[in-house]
Design an enzyme around this catalytic site. Structure first.
Site, PDB file in Angstrom:
ATOM      1  CE  LYS A  54      -3.620  -2.269  -0.633  1.00 22.44           C
ATOM      2  NZ  LYS A  54      -4.394  -3.043   0.309  1.00 22.44           N
TER       3      LYS A  54
HETATM    4  C1  LIG Z   1      -5.445  -4.020   0.669  1.00 21.93           C
HETATM    5  C2  LIG Z   1      -6.901  -3.829   0.640  1.00 21.93           C
HETATM    6  C3  LIG Z   1      -7.742  -4.133   1.729  1.00 21.93           C
HETATM    7  C4  LIG Z   1      -7.297  -4.906   2.933  1.00 21.93           C
HETATM    8  O1  LIG Z   1      -6.167  -4.478   3.521  1.00 21.93           O
HETATM    9  P1  LIG Z   1      -5.142  -5.532   4.232  1.00 21.93           P
HETATM   10  O2  LIG Z   1      -4.262  -4.629   5.036  1.00 21.93           O
HETATM   11  O3  LIG Z   1      -4.419  -6.242   3.143  1.00 21.93           O
HETATM   12  O4  LIG Z   1      -5.957  -6.441   5.090  1.00 21.93           O
HETATM   13  C5  LIG Z   1      -9.070  -3.793   1.646  1.00 21.93           C
HETATM   14  N1  LIG Z   1      -9.589  -3.214   0.541  1.00 21.93           N
HETATM   15  C6  LIG Z   1      -8.832  -2.923  -0.528  1.00 21.93           C
HETATM   16  C7  LIG Z   1      -9.465  -2.253  -1.696  1.00 21.93           C
HETATM   17  C8  LIG Z   1      -7.476  -3.236  -0.530  1.00 21.93           C
HETATM   18  O5  LIG Z   1      -6.738  -2.983  -1.625  1.00 21.93           O
END
Ligand SMILES: *Cc1c(COP(=O)(O)O)cnc(C)c1O
Length: 369
Positions: free
Chosen positions: A180
């Site tokens: 992210k």
């Molecule tokens: C990455 C992601 C999540 C979940 O996040 P994690 O930290 O991987 O549990 C939820 N929604 C979207 C759109 C994502 O890209």
């Protein structure tokens, strides 16, 4: 192989984690609260609750507002599985809405058509970091008395109407997983301007226990605690927060570098026949990913890139096509067309100019074939 996404981490993060090791306090404590305060400053958010993943941020948010069996949540099908699992984990039903093919964000007009007496929540997903049409979505929420829970996993650092995503709206959920905009290793956070709700979330993230770990064991040596509600083990650890704190210092550099790459891609690909690019807002978007739309032969395109040493992805397979969510399937004409065209190209802060050049020349070569 050029990867699609990868974290930019280094000695600063390691050194900060070492400091956590030296205190012997690995769980929730000073680093977590510092991380929350720093996010509060950066976003201008009212309250910040750090948790251990983006998925648990979504689940905790939905649980904390009392989402339950029989309730409905309007959500796009073109999102990561986590968005939908968080709804289903509460016993509620996802009601899939369609998207705008130029942005991949939820179509507010379609959202309005899917509201029923059971609807409790609308969940916009800011796809790729581009904020959804929040003016419309918040207006609908206010009019119909629905809570807006934003999945801002892609949008840490993005702005809307001059304010950061997470500073306004009802509840906003972020992810700090390895790919992210910033990472904690694994991590997540919820922001809300509702102080009482944030207090509920703070208890629920640590098993419903009525005091956080720091004041229980760390400072006051106060051994008393009480449990008055359902809770989970969702709190963030100092180790993860230490990584996140150092990443926050680099956020501006990360976003500028990714924006520069996105601008180069757009310049190279705009107007190519058979290829579509998404609508952009360079100024306000913290770009998470870069999407191309390949009108035909998308899968051949992916294989061609692979032969050039370039990895790519498809984000996402619509959730209503997954066996587990099939029973929620509904008519989603734009989603069904667009998902067969989308490809995610490499985009990350440490991508070299040579790598960007190779991606561009390979796409151009495919188009000439
Ligand atoms: C990455 C992601 C999540 C979940 O996040 P994690 O930290 O991987 O549990 C939820 N929604 C979207 C759109 C994502 O890209």
């Amino acid at each position: 192989m050029i990867q699609v996404q990868r974290p930019s981490i280094g000695d600063e993060e390691l050194a900060e984690v070492k400091k956590v090791f030296d205190t012997g306090w690995l769980g929730m404590g000073k680093w977590v609260f510092d991380f929350e305060n720093r996010i509060k400053e950066i976003l201008g958010a009212g309250n910040v609750v750090a948790v251990n993943t983006g998925t648990t941020a979504l689940h905790l948010a939905l649980d904390s507002i009392g989402l339950k069996e029989g309730d409905e949540v309007i959500v796009p099908s073109l999102t990561f599985v986590a968005t939908i699992q968080a709804i289903v984990a509460c016993g509620a039903a996802p009601v899939f809405c369609d998207i705008d093919g130029d942005t991949l964000n939820m179509d507010a007009g379609d959202v309005e058509k899917r509201i029923t007496a059971r609807t409790k929540v609308i969940m916009p997903v800011h796809y790729g970091g581009l904020p959804c049409n929040m003016n419309e979505i918040l207006r609908i929420g206010k009019e119909k008395n629905l809570t807006i829970v934003e999945d801002a996993a892609h949008a840490f650092g993005s702005s809307y109407n001059g304010r950061k995503i997470g500073a306004f709206g009802d509840i906003t959920c972020f992810s700090f997983d390895p790919i992210k905009n910033i990472t904690c290793g694994e991590g997540g956070a919820i922001t809300t301007n509702d102080y009482e709700l944030a207090q509920v979330m703070r208890k629920k993230r640590i098993l419903g226990i009525d005091k956080d770990t720091w004041s229980r064991f760390g400072q006051k040596r106060d051994w008393f605690y009480s449990v008055n509600m359902l809770g989970f083990r969702y709190h963030m650890s100092n180790i993860n927060a230490a990584i996140g704190l150092m990443q926050l210092e680099k956020l501006g550099r990360f976003l500028n570098r990714k924006r520069g790459i996105v601008e180069r891609y757009d310049k190279a690909f705009r107007g190519l026949s058979g290829i579509g690019i998404l609508r952009k807002d360079y100024e306000n978007t913290a770009f998470f990913s870069y999407i191309l739309k390949i009108e035909s032969k998308r899968d051949e395109f992916i294989d061609f890139l692979k032969s050039k040493g370039i990895d790519s992805g498809v984000h996402y397979i619509p959730n209503h096509l997954q066996p587990f969510f099939e029973k929620y399937a509904t008519e989603l004409p734009v989603t069904e067309t667009v998902w067969k065209e989308i490809v995610t190209l490499p985009l990350y802060p440490d991508m070299s100019d040579d790598d960007v050049d190779l991606v561009i020349s390979s796409v151009l070569e495919f188009c000439k074939q």
